[in-house]
Design an enzyme around this catalytic site. Structure first.
Site, short mmCIF file in Angstrom:
data_model
loop_
_atom_site.label_atom_id
_atom_site.label_comp_id
_atom_site.label_asym_id
_atom_site.label_seq_id
_atom_site.Cartn_x
_atom_site.Cartn_y
_atom_site.Cartn_z
N LYS A 285 -15.93 -2.83 -11.22
CA LYS A 285 -15.92 -4.02 -10.38
C LYS A 285 -17.29 -4.68 -10.41
O LYS A 285 -18.31 -4.02 -10.24
CB LYS A 285 -15.55 -3.67 -8.94
CG LYS A 285 -14.10 -3.85 -8.60
CD LYS A 285 -13.86 -3.80 -7.12
CE LYS A 285 -12.43 -4.17 -6.80
NZ LYS A 285 -12.17 -4.19 -5.35
N GLU A 371 1.22 -1.11 4.08
CA GLU A 371 1.38 -1.57 5.46
C GLU A 371 2.59 -0.94 6.15
O GLU A 371 2.52 -0.60 7.34
CB GLU A 371 1.50 -3.10 5.49
CG GLU A 371 0.23 -3.84 5.09
CD GLU A 371 0.06 -4.00 3.59
OE1 GLU A 371 -0.96 -4.53 3.15
OE2 GLU A 371 0.99 -3.59 2.84
N ARG A 399 4.69 -7.63 6.04
CA ARG A 399 5.39 -6.74 5.12
C ARG A 399 5.97 -5.53 5.86
O ARG A 399 6.76 -4.78 5.29
CB ARG A 399 4.44 -6.27 4.02
CG ARG A 399 3.73 -7.41 3.32
CD ARG A 399 2.74 -6.93 2.30
NE ARG A 399 3.39 -6.57 1.06
CZ ARG A 399 2.74 -6.28 -0.07
NH1 ARG A 399 1.43 -6.28 -0.09
NH2 ARG A 399 3.39 -5.96 -1.15
#
Length: 624
Positions: A285, A371, A399
Site C-alpha cells: 500500500k 458488517e 448491509r
C-alpha cells in the site's frame, strides 16, 4: 515539465505497443500524477498507489471495454481512470461536477460496475461471466479484490459458486499484507502457471476418469496421488491460498505485484484457462510514496496534504470531529462500566475507537469487513450480559439490516448502534452517503433512534442509550461539530422528548440532527420578513414526541427537516403522527430527494438540494 508517456496515452490500446520497461516508466508517471492530484483534492491514496502495476498489466493484456474489469470497492482504480482517457479531467477528481473517486459506468464505458462497497466484485464478475456464457461470446472477465475485502461474507458466497460452477474467470487477489519468499515463490509460481494450462487440466481430468474406472488398485493409486499433491501444496502454498484450492479454484503462488513483466506473463497464461483462476499478487500500500507506506491507515482516505512531506494541510482551529467526540465519550463510559464492548468493521480509526482499543484491547473487537457478522456477534454478547456498541458507517451498516431486525431487535437485546457518517459525506459521493439509516432503523420494531444536533447531545445520547433496555441507534454526521461545550458529567435524556430551541407562532420547524442549525439560521431569515418560526430539536426519530407535534399543529405550517431521504423518512413518520392524532395542518417535508446525491462539499450540496438556510426559508415562504 518534460514530456510524459502518459500524456500520449488516449486509451488502453496505446499500452500494447510499449515495452515492459516503458510501462514501468508509465507506472512512475501515474504515481506522480496521483500524488499531485490527491495532495490538492484528497482521496484514497495508498490503495491506488499500490495497484498501479496490476492495472497497467491488465489493460496491456486485455481488450477493454469488450473485456471487463470489476474493481472491488473501487478506491484503488485511479490508475484505471488515468489510462482510460480521463487524464485531462483527473484534476477534478472527487470535486463537485468532476470525475468520481470510484468507478462510475455513466462516466466511462471502461467502468463496469459502480463500486463503493467491499466484497461484491466476485458476485458481479461471476454474473458477467454467466451472461457471457449464455450469449456464447468470448470476452474475458477479471475481478480485482483486496485481501481485506475477500474476507467479507458476500465474497465467500460468490467463491462457493465460482468453485462449484467452474466458470472461466480470473480473480486478482491484491494482497498488501504478506511478504514474498523469493525461492518458494519462484518454484510455486512455475507450478501454479503449469496447473493453469488447459493441457495440464485436460490431461489431469482424463487420467482421473480412467483411474476411477480401472478397479480398486487404480482408485487407491488415485487417492494416494491426491494426498501427496495436497501435502506438497500445504508445504509450499500460503494458508490463505489453500482455501481457494479446496474450493476448486486454481491458484498461482504469490507474485510481486509491482513487477510488470511477471504480472503480464502470468496473465497471459491464466486468461486462457477453462475454469476459474486466482492470481495471488503481493503489493505494498502506498508503493512509490514513502509517507503513504509509513502511514497506510492515514493514507487510506485523506484530505489535502503536502505532497513533499505527506503531512495534512493544516486547517483553522475548529470544533472536534463527531467521531472523536463519540470515541472519547465511549471511553469514559467504559471506564465506569466493565460490560461495555466496542465492535467495528475494519474502521477502528475511522470510528474514533483507537484510544478505546489501546486502553481496553480485550473489550474491543474489529471483525474486518463483515458488517452482518458484527451485528450477529453483538447479539451474542448481549445475551451474555455485555453491552455491545456497534460503530459502523451508515452506508455500510445498511448491509446488516436483517441482523439488526432479527438477531437484535426481535428479542429486544441491549445493543447500541453508533451510526457514523450519517447524511451527506461530501467528496466520496453516492456510494458513501449515509442517506437511508433513518428509514431502515425506524422501520424495525423495538428500535429507538436518537439524532443528536451537536456534540453535547451526542455525549448525552450515548450515555442514555447505554442505560436503556433494548436496541438504540444513534446517528451522527461526518466532520466537525458545532463547537458546543461537552458536558463533564453526561445527562440522562427523557426517551422520546424533544426540546424547543426557538419560539414562534407562524411556522414550526421540526428538525433532526444537523438540520437544527440550518433551521435556526432559516428562522433568522424568516424573522427578517416578519415570519416567526418555532425551531424544535426533535432529538428522537423514534419514538416521536407527540406533544411537540401537537403543539406544532397549532401554527400555520408544520415543516419537517432531515438529512436523509424523504421517501420513508422521519418526515413521513410525522405526517402519520398528525394523521393518527386527527390533526389537519399544512405540511412541508424537506429532506434529501429520491435520487442519488453526487459528490461535492457538503455546504454546496445542502444548497443544491435546498437544505441550507436560504433554501429552507425560500421553501417556507413559497408554501405560506
Amino acid at each position: 515539465m518534460s514530456e510524459r508517456i502518459i500524456d500520449a496515452i488516449s486509451g488502453p490500446d496505446d499500452l500494447k505497443v510499449l515495452t515492459d520497461e516503458e510501462l514501468a516508466l508509465v507506472a512512475d508517471e501515474i504515481r506522480a500524477q496521483i500524488i499531485e492530484t490527491t495532495a490538492k483534492n484528497g482521496g484514497h491514496v495508498g490503495s491506488s498507489l499500490g495497484a498501479v502495476e496490476i492495472i497497467l498489466a491488465l489493460h496491456a493484456e486485455l481488450d477493454c471495454p469488450r473485456d471487463k474489469i470489476v474493481y472491488d470497492v473501487g478506491h484503488q482504480a485511479y490508475a484505471h481512470k488515468i489510462l482510460t482517457g480521463r487524464l485531462a479531467q483527473f484534476d477534478t477528481l472527487r470535486k463537485q461536477g468532476g470525475i468520481s473517486g470510484f468507478p462510475k459506468p455513466s462516466e466511462s464505458p471502461y467502468d463496469v460496475h459502480p463500486s463503493g462497497h467491499a466484497s461484491d466484485s466476485l458476485s458481479v464478475a461471476l454474473g458477467l461471466a454467466k451472461a457471457r456464457d449464455l450469449r456464447g461470446s468470448r470476452e474475458r472477465i477479471v475481478a480485482v479484490i483486496g485481501d481485506a475485502a475477500i474476507s467479507g461474507g458476500m465474497a465467500f458466497e460468490a467463491l462457493n459458486q465460482i468453485g462449484q460452477d467452474q466458470t472461466q474467470m480470473v480473480i486478482i487477489l491484491n494482497d498488501n499484507e504478506m511478504s514474498i519468499s523469493r525461492n518458494v515463490g519462484a518454484l510455486m509460481q512455475h507450478f501454479g502457471e503449469m496447473r493453469a494450462l488447459n493441457e495440464y487440466r485436460d490431461s489431469r481430468d482424463s487420467m482421473q476418469r480412467k483411474l476411477e474406472s480401472a478397479g480398486p488398485l487404480a482408485r487407491f493409486t488415485l487417492e494416494w496421488g491426491r494426498n501427496a499433491k495436497d501435502s506438497v501444496k500445504h508445504f509450499f502454498l500460503p494458508e490463505r491460498t489453500m482455501i481457494f484450492e479446496q474450493l476448486g479454484i486454481t491458484c498461482t503462488a504469490p507474485i510481486d505485484g509491482h513487477d510488470i513483466t511477471a504480472l503480464r506473463r502470468v496473465l497471459r497464461t491464466v486468461m486462457h484457462t477453462h475454469g476459474p483462476t486466482l492470481v495471488h499478487v503481493v503489493t505494498k500500500k502506498g508503493a512509490g510514496y514513502v509517507p503513504a507506506m509509513r502511514k497506510p491507515e492515514t493514507f487510506h482516505g485523506i484530505g489535502p496534504f503536502d505532497a513533499k512531506t505527506g503531512e495534512p494541510v493544516p486547517k483553522p482551529a475548529a470544533a472536534p470531529k463527531y467521531m472523536d467526540v463519540f470515541g472519547d465519550a465511549l471511553l469514559r463510559e467504559a471506564r465506569l462500566d466493565g460490560d461495555i464492548v466496542a465492535i467495528t468493521a475494519a474502521m477502528k480509526g475511522g470510528t474514533g475507537l483507537s484510544a478505546f482499543a489501546n486502553e481496553f484491547p480485550h473489550r474491543f473487537i474489529d471483525v474486518g469487513i463483515t458488517e452482518e457478522h458484527a451485528v450477529g456477534l453483538a447479539s451474542g454478547l448481549a445475551i451474555g450480559g455485555k453491552k455491545p456498541v456497534v460503530a459502523i458507517y451508515s452506508t455500510f451498516l445498511q448491509r446488516a439490516i436483517d441482523q439488526m431486525a432479527i438477531d437484535v431487535a426481535l428479542a429486544n437485546f441491549n445493543v447500541v448502534f453508533a451510526i457514523d457518517r450519517a447524511g451527506l459525506v461530501g467528496d466520496d459521493g453516492p456510494t458513501h452517503n449515509g442517506l437511508y439509516d433513518l428509514v431502515y432503523t425506524r422501520m424495525i420494531p423495538n428500535m429507538r433512534v436518537f439524532v443528536p444536533s451537536d456534540e453535547a447531545e451526542l455525549v448525552n445520547g450515548l450515555h442514555t442509550a447505554l442505560k436503556l433496555e433494548g436496541p438504540v441507534a444513534i446517528r451522527y454526521p461526518r466532520g466537525e461539530g458545532r463547537g458546543v461545550p461537552i458536558p463533564e458529567h453526561p445527562q440522562m435524556l427523557e426517551l422520546g422528548k424533544a426540546r424547543t430551541v426557538r419560539e414562534g407562532d407562524d411556522v414550526a420547524l421540526l428538525a433532526f440532527g444537523t438540520m437544527v442549525a440550518q433551521a435556526q439560521a432559516a428562522a433568522e431569515l424568516l424573522a427578517e420578513q416578519g415570519v416567526q418560526a418555532r425551531v424544535v430539536d426533535m432529538r428522537w426519530a423514534k419514538p416521536l414526541d407527540l406533544d411537540a407535534i401537537r403543539a406544532a399543529a397549532q401554527t400555520r405550517l408544520v415543516v419537517t427537516l432531515e438529512e436523509g431521504v424523504v421517501t420513508g423518512g422521519v418526515g413521513e413518520g410525522i405526517l402519520c403522527a398528525l394523521s393518527g392524532e386527527g390533526l389537519q395542518v399544512p405540511t412541508l417535508v424537506l429532506g434529501l430527494p429520491d435520487a442519488y446525491v453526487p459528490q461535492g462539499k457538503v455546504p454546496a450540496l445542502y444548497h443544491e438540494v435546498g437544505l441550507d438556510a436560504e433554501g429552507i426559508a425560500a421553501a417556507v415562504r413559497a408554501r405560506l
